[in-house]
Design a protein around this motif. Sequence first.
Motif, mmCIF file in Angstrom:
data_model
loop_
_atom_site.group_PDB
_atom_site.id
_atom_site.type_symbol
_atom_site.label_atom_id
_atom_site.label_comp_id
_atom_site.label_asym_id
_atom_site.label_seq_id
_atom_site.Cartn_x
_atom_site.Cartn_y
_atom_site.Cartn_z
ATOM 1 N N ASP A 54 58.586 -16.152 -78.318
ATOM 2 C CA ASP A 54 58.767 -16.156 -77.194
ATOM 3 C C ASP A 54 60.423 -16.956 -76.725
ATOM 4 O O ASP A 54 60.300 -16.552 -75.077
ATOM 5 C CB ASP A 54 58.066 -17.867 -77.403
ATOM 6 N N ARG A 55 61.523 -17.044 -77.443
ATOM 7 C CA ARG A 55 62.287 -17.308 -76.682
ATOM 8 C C ARG A 55 63.659 -16.073 -76.259
ATOM 9 O O ARG A 55 63.562 -15.696 -75.488
ATOM 10 C CB ARG A 55 63.363 -17.322 -78.285
ATOM 11 N N LEU A 56 63.090 -15.339 -76.443
ATOM 12 C CA LEU A 56 63.153 -13.545 -76.046
ATOM 13 C C LEU A 56 62.604 -13.366 -74.908
ATOM 14 O O LEU A 56 63.302 -13.458 -73.654
ATOM 15 C CB LEU A 56 62.810 -12.312 -76.963
ATOM 16 N N PHE A 57 60.853 -13.395 -75.186
ATOM 17 C CA PHE A 57 60.649 -13.086 -73.230
ATOM 18 C C PHE A 57 61.200 -13.964 -72.438
ATOM 19 O O PHE A 57 61.010 -13.909 -71.207
ATOM 20 C CB PHE A 57 59.209 -13.031 -74.141
ATOM 21 N N PHE A 58 61.380 -15.543 -72.711
ATOM 22 C CA PHE A 58 61.520 -16.685 -71.538
ATOM 23 C C PHE A 58 63.109 -16.102 -71.201
ATOM 24 O O PHE A 58 63.460 -16.179 -70.078
ATOM 25 C CB PHE A 58 61.884 -18.270 -72.264
ATOM 26 N N LEU A 59 63.961 -15.891 -72.163
ATOM 27 C CA LEU A 59 65.484 -15.862 -71.698
ATOM 28 C C LEU A 59 65.379 -14.267 -71.061
ATOM 29 O O LEU A 59 66.426 -14.314 -70.166
ATOM 30 C CB LEU A 59 66.195 -15.383 -73.559
ATOM 31 N N LYS A 60 64.945 -13.320 -71.498
ATOM 32 C CA LYS A 60 64.869 -12.269 -70.616
ATOM 33 C C LYS A 60 63.970 -11.794 -69.597
ATOM 34 O O LYS A 60 63.979 -11.014 -68.866
ATOM 35 C CB LYS A 60 65.106 -10.799 -71.653
ATOM 36 N N ASN A 61 63.277 -12.982 -68.854
ATOM 37 C CA ASN A 61 62.078 -13.203 -68.050
ATOM 38 C C ASN A 61 63.064 -12.075 -66.773
ATOM 39 O O ASN A 61 63.548 -13.203 -66.038
ATOM 40 C CB ASN A 61 61.480 -13.823 -67.772
ATOM 41 N N ASN A 62 62.422 -11.179 -66.281
ATOM 42 C CA ASN A 62 62.937 -10.494 -65.346
ATOM 43 C C ASN A 62 62.034 -9.403 -64.833
ATOM 44 O O ASN A 62 61.460 -8.797 -65.581
ATOM 45 C CB ASN A 62 64.617 -10.286 -64.922
#
Length: 266
Positions: A37-45
């Motif tokens: 979840d942290r990665l997908f929130f951080l890299k959401n683009n």
Amino acid sequence: MVKLTPEQIQFWKDNGYIKLSGIFAEQELETLSKEYDRLFFLKNNPGMEAAPLGAAMAKATSGDNYSVHSIHNLQYHSSIFANALHNENLLDALESVMGTEDILLHHTKAHYKPPRVGAPYLMHQDYHYFPFKKHSMVAAFIHIDKADPENGGLCIYPGSHKLGPLEDVGILEKGDRNHYVDNKKYPIEKATPVIAERGDVVIFTYLTVHGSYRNVSDRPRRMYLIQLMSAHDEPVASVHKSLGQGWVLRGKNDYKKADLAERFLH
């Protein structure tokens, strides 16, 4: 240690896939889930969008807008996903089905299917993305969430691996960027759903015809996939050249060339 029973090995040989439970401890799953979840929130683009395109997909979705978010090579984004590559239970199971302890990494990826709009994937063989001479390639599909047909779970044609490489219809579709087999012969509606609990791992060969459903539920579908090959195999073509390809996860690689990058990436 996870040593598959003779019955499980026979199921694998007959069907080209197997579902396993208890590979990851609960704390490992929770750590993976939070980091996911942290990665997908951080890299959401917009660059994360990976929903299949093309006429066949438009027909399958009735022209509706669907979405899949994707991150590749997760071991280069977080040590949490690198650690999962060395899970001894997983490697034990892989050794059992691959018939070798010399196991190499090909690539990793994660697909997030959002609730209600998660896109389906038409039936396909992974072979067409990265063909190998001895067909040793397998995928370990790790379920971060419980999955079923309603939230876009995996589906398979059991035994289809015995047919060898099938015709790649996807390359014939204008505007398509995905490979898939003839979906008139292999409709997703007739595939076998894989009902999986959180933490279940499905291992399947890259010749096994598989796909996944739309997510029409209020639940997400998160997965982490590890693609692997035998050190005794080699690629047919220089394609799908991922970071870390050839990384030895178990055993050894005594291939005569010392430069793995030369072997796999050039």
